[in-house]
Design a protein around this motif. Sequence first.
Motif, PDB file in Angstrom:
ATOM      1  N   GLU A 101      63.937  68.533  73.257  1.00  0.00           N
ATOM      2  CA  GLU A 101      65.023  68.607  72.622  1.00  0.00           C
ATOM      3  C   GLU A 101      66.267  68.894  73.683  1.00  0.00           C
ATOM      4  OE1 GLU A 101      65.291  71.836  69.467  1.00  0.00           O
ATOM      5  OE2 GLU A 101      66.330  69.840  68.526  1.00  0.00           O
ATOM      6  N   GLN A 102      65.628  69.216  75.031  1.00  0.00           N
ATOM      7  CA  GLN A 102      66.726  69.807  76.042  1.00  0.00           C
ATOM      8  C   GLN A 102      67.884  68.910  76.401  1.00  0.00           C
ATOM      9  OE1 GLN A 102      65.460  71.188  80.018  1.00  0.00           O
ATOM     10  NE2 GLN A 102      63.638  71.959  78.940  1.00  0.00           N
ATOM     11  N   ASP A 103      67.587  67.430  76.447  1.00  0.00           N
ATOM     12  CA  ASP A 103      68.713  66.596  76.525  1.00  0.00           C
ATOM     13  C   ASP A 103      69.908  66.619  75.632  1.00  0.00           C
ATOM     14  OD1 ASP A 103      67.935  65.673  79.004  1.00  0.00           O
ATOM     15  OD2 ASP A 103      66.494  63.876  78.195  1.00  0.00           O
ATOM     16  N   LYS A 104      69.302  67.359  74.289  1.00  0.00           N
ATOM     17  CA  LYS A 104      70.631  67.475  73.428  1.00  0.00           C
ATOM     18  C   LYS A 104      71.098  68.828  73.505  1.00  0.00           C
ATOM     19  CE  LYS A 104      68.799  63.912  70.582  1.00  0.00           C
ATOM     20  NZ  LYS A 104      67.449  63.630  71.223  1.00  0.00           N
ATOM     21  N   ALA A 105      70.867  69.523  74.521  1.00  0.00           N
ATOM     22  CA  ALA A 105      71.452  70.867  74.711  1.00  0.00           C
ATOM     23  C   ALA A 105      72.842  70.881  74.924  1.00  0.00           C
ATOM     24  CB  ALA A 105      70.864  71.546  75.841  1.00  0.00           C
ATOM     25  N   ALA A 106      73.727  71.719  74.833  1.00  0.00           N
ATOM     26  CA  ALA A 106      75.214  71.697  75.026  1.00  0.00           C
ATOM     27  C   ALA A 106      75.352  73.115  75.682  1.00  0.00           C
ATOM     28  CB  ALA A 106      75.984  71.742  73.783  1.00  0.00           C
ATOM     29  N   PRO A 107      74.878  72.971  76.956  1.00  0.00           N
ATOM     30  CA  PRO A 107      75.328  74.114  77.870  1.00  0.00           C
ATOM     31  C   PRO A 107      76.760  74.634  78.047  1.00  0.00           C
ATOM     32  CG  PRO A 107      74.330  72.507  79.342  1.00  0.00           C
ATOM     33  CD  PRO A 107      74.370  71.830  77.747  1.00  0.00           C
ATOM     34  N   THR A 108      76.993  75.881  78.120  1.00  0.00           N
ATOM     35  CA  THR A 108      78.348  76.398  78.388  1.00  0.00           C
ATOM     36  C   THR A 108      78.276  77.121  79.658  1.00  0.00           C
ATOM     37  OG1 THR A 108      78.767  76.354  75.921  1.00  0.00           O
ATOM     38  CG2 THR A 108      80.189  77.767  77.673  1.00  0.00           C
ATOM     39  N   LEU A 109      79.004  76.841  80.799  1.00  0.00           N
ATOM     40  CA  LEU A 109      79.099  77.541  81.869  1.00  0.00           C
ATOM     41  C   LEU A 109      80.463  78.163  81.949  1.00  0.00           C
ATOM     42  CD1 LEU A 109      77.598  74.800  84.536  1.00  0.00           C
ATOM     43  CD2 LEU A 109      76.845  77.286  83.931  1.00  0.00           C
TER      44      LEU A 109
ATOM     45  N   LEU B 141      75.719  81.209  82.015  1.00  0.00           N
ATOM     46  CA  LEU B 141      75.290  80.097  81.344  1.00  0.00           C
ATOM     47  C   LEU B 141      74.869  80.411  79.844  1.00  0.00           C
ATOM     48  CD1 LEU B 141      74.115  77.206  80.974  1.00  0.00           C
ATOM     49  CD2 LEU B 141      72.058  77.913  81.876  1.00  0.00           C
ATOM     50  N   SER B 142      75.595  79.726  78.941  1.00  0.00           N
ATOM     51  CA  SER B 142      75.148  80.276  77.505  1.00  0.00           C
ATOM     52  C   SER B 142      75.295  78.992  76.787  1.00  0.00           C
ATOM     53  CB  SER B 142      76.518  81.228  77.236  1.00  0.00           C
ATOM     54  OG  SER B 142      77.595  80.703  76.975  1.00  0.00           O
ATOM     55  N   GLY B 143      75.607  79.072  75.332  1.00  0.00           N
ATOM     56  CA  GLY B 143      75.680  77.714  74.676  1.00  0.00           C
ATOM     57  C   GLY B 143      74.608  77.432  73.991  1.00  0.00           C
ATOM     58  N   ASP B 144      74.240  76.258  73.340  1.00  0.00           N
ATOM     59  CA  ASP B 144      73.280  75.809  72.647  1.00  0.00           C
ATOM     60  C   ASP B 144      72.094  75.052  73.796  1.00  0.00           C
ATOM     61  OD1 ASP B 144      71.443  74.734  70.701  1.00  0.00           O
ATOM     62  OD2 ASP B 144      72.786  73.106  70.092  1.00  0.00           O
ATOM     63  N   LEU B 145      71.301  75.925  74.208  1.00  0.00           N
ATOM     64  CA  LEU B 145      70.376  75.439  75.512  1.00  0.00           C
ATOM     65  C   LEU B 145      69.417  74.686  75.116  1.00  0.00           C
ATOM     66  CD1 LEU B 145      70.987  78.867  77.372  1.00  0.00           C
ATOM     67  CD2 LEU B 145      72.179  76.709  77.937  1.00  0.00           C
TER      68      LEU B 145
ATOM     69  N   PHE C 291      79.227  71.815  87.022  1.00  0.00           N
ATOM     70  CA  PHE C 291      78.904  71.474  85.743  1.00  0.00           C
ATOM     71  C   PHE C 291      77.139  71.461  85.534  1.00  0.00           C
ATOM     72  CE2 PHE C 291      78.011  67.260  87.620  1.00  0.00           C
ATOM     73  CZ  PHE C 291      79.238  67.136  88.364  1.00  0.00           C
ATOM     74  N   ALA C 292      76.513  71.281  84.493  1.00  0.00           N
ATOM     75  CA  ALA C 292      75.265  71.485  84.257  1.00  0.00           C
ATOM     76  C   ALA C 292      74.699  70.029  84.385  1.00  0.00           C
ATOM     77  CB  ALA C 292      74.971  71.886  83.140  1.00  0.00           C
ATOM     78  N   SER C 293      73.459  70.141  84.926  1.00  0.00           N
ATOM     79  CA  SER C 293      72.756  68.985  85.434  1.00  0.00           C
ATOM     80  C   SER C 293      71.303  68.960  85.128  1.00  0.00           C
ATOM     81  CB  SER C 293      72.991  68.460  86.788  1.00  0.00           C
ATOM     82  OG  SER C 293      72.299  67.393  87.097  1.00  0.00           O
ATOM     83  N   ARG C 294      70.857  67.517  84.843  1.00  0.00           N
ATOM     84  CA  ARG C 294      69.517  67.496  84.518  1.00  0.00           C
ATOM     85  C   ARG C 294      68.696  67.289  85.968  1.00  0.00           C
ATOM     86  NH1 ARG C 294      72.629  64.966  80.766  1.00  0.00           N
ATOM     87  NH2 ARG C 294      71.685  65.238  78.523  1.00  0.00           N
ATOM     88  N   PRO C 295      67.326  67.351  85.816  1.00  0.00           N
ATOM     89  CA  PRO C 295      66.635  67.125  86.966  1.00  0.00           C
ATOM     90  C   PRO C 295      66.938  66.018  87.747  1.00  0.00           C
ATOM     91  CG  PRO C 295      65.124  67.968  85.236  1.00  0.00           C
ATOM     92  CD  PRO C 295      66.421  67.501  84.587  1.00  0.00           C
ATOM     93  N   TRP C 296      67.213  64.880  87.076  1.00  0.00           N
ATOM     94  CA  TRP C 296      67.454  63.532  87.760  1.00  0.00           C
ATOM     95  C   TRP C 296      69.000  63.451  88.101  1.00  0.00           C
ATOM     96  CZ3 TRP C 296      65.509  64.292  82.949  1.00  0.00           C
ATOM     97  CH2 TRP C 296      66.094  63.590  81.949  1.00  0.00           C
ATOM     98  N   HIS C 297      69.834  64.609  87.985  1.00  0.00           N
ATOM     99  CA  HIS C 297      70.942  64.725  88.391  1.00  0.00           C
ATOM    100  C   HIS C 297      72.135  64.225  87.537  1.00  0.00           C
ATOM    101  CE1 HIS C 297      69.362  66.130  91.746  1.00  0.00           C
ATOM    102  NE2 HIS C 297      68.463  64.929  92.028  1.00  0.00           N
ATOM    103  N   GLU C 298      71.744  63.714  86.189  1.00  0.00           N
ATOM    104  CA  GLU C 298      72.619  63.305  85.200  1.00  0.00           C
ATOM    105  C   GLU C 298      73.356  64.758  84.561  1.00  0.00           C
ATOM    106  OE1 GLU C 298      70.901  61.159  82.105  1.00  0.00           O
ATOM    107  OE2 GLU C 298      72.565  61.242  80.732  1.00  0.00           O
TER     108      GLU C 298
END
Length: 313
Positions: free
Chosen positions: A57-65, A87-91, A142-149
């Motif tokens: 589900e991580q890709d559907k997270a909504a991280p808040t910085l 960092l907070s939000g719907d992780l 801003f928050a990023s994934r391992p492949w930098h998206e």
Amino acid sequence: MAATAFLAACGEQPTGNNSNTGNTANAANANTAAPAQTLSVGEVPQHIKDMMAARGEQDKAAPTLKIAAPAEGATVESSTVKVKLDLSGDLKGYKPHMDHETKMGNHIHVILDNQPYEAYYNLDSEFELRNVADGEHTLRVFASRPWHESYKNDGSFQMVRFTVKNGGADATKPATTANGQQMSNANANSNANAAPTPEGKAMAESKAGDVDPKKPLLTYSRPKGEYKGRDADPIMIDFWLANAKLTGDGGEYRVRYSVDGGEAKFIEKWEPLWLKGWTTGKHTIKLELVDKDGNLVDNGGYNSTTREINIVN
Ligand SMILES: [Cu+2]
């Protein structure tokens, strides 16, 4: 790391749909002209799809910085600027962390002024921007994934302005890197609990643009640095958009890009774009935010950014 010098740019047959040609994926249409390169929009590569699937589900997270430091409007009397993020939000399990073996992991992109981003992996220790010149600066994260998206939810992106005064930065010090994929350096101190030497990096000399945080703002993120092997084709274009919606998302803006000064093309939906057909060597990528008529929408100079990447293979 067999850096096979490799003279494939000329005379290769067109590679058509290069399913998995690894190092030889290049020179799509190079008939005889040397570094001719014909890029086309490709799919998300399979190894990225596999990572997405493995992340649940991580890709559907909504991280808040939140940028805890430096504070908006702060004056820092040092050329070393400590960055502290909350960092907070719907992780949904999203947590910045570098895996020691793969040297990959979720991370935060940290951008001083309009320089290439630096990666920040361990939010429990501060991140240092070193050798920051006196004057006004902007910091974007801003928050990023391992492949930098990047994560593109509201709240993932934050920006502050701050000033360095009498910081004593050494202006003669060269920029640490213009071509560096510095990710791997970020874990020089990765023995997790040891007294943390903060992640961070010496910065090139730069100043804030005259940015209005309420106006449309395009933040260049990828590509950057050095690419090789399967990471070199396709390559992802990714950016952050604040206060602007693209035409394909119901808004009035477009992102214009061109590679190596070539034909301008448009991105009309805010999502990563994977381009395939790259040839070995250096390339420039320009990203601009434009209105419906194709006019650049200026915001402190940040909405038109050109970066050089190096494909080494
Ligand atoms: Cu990244």
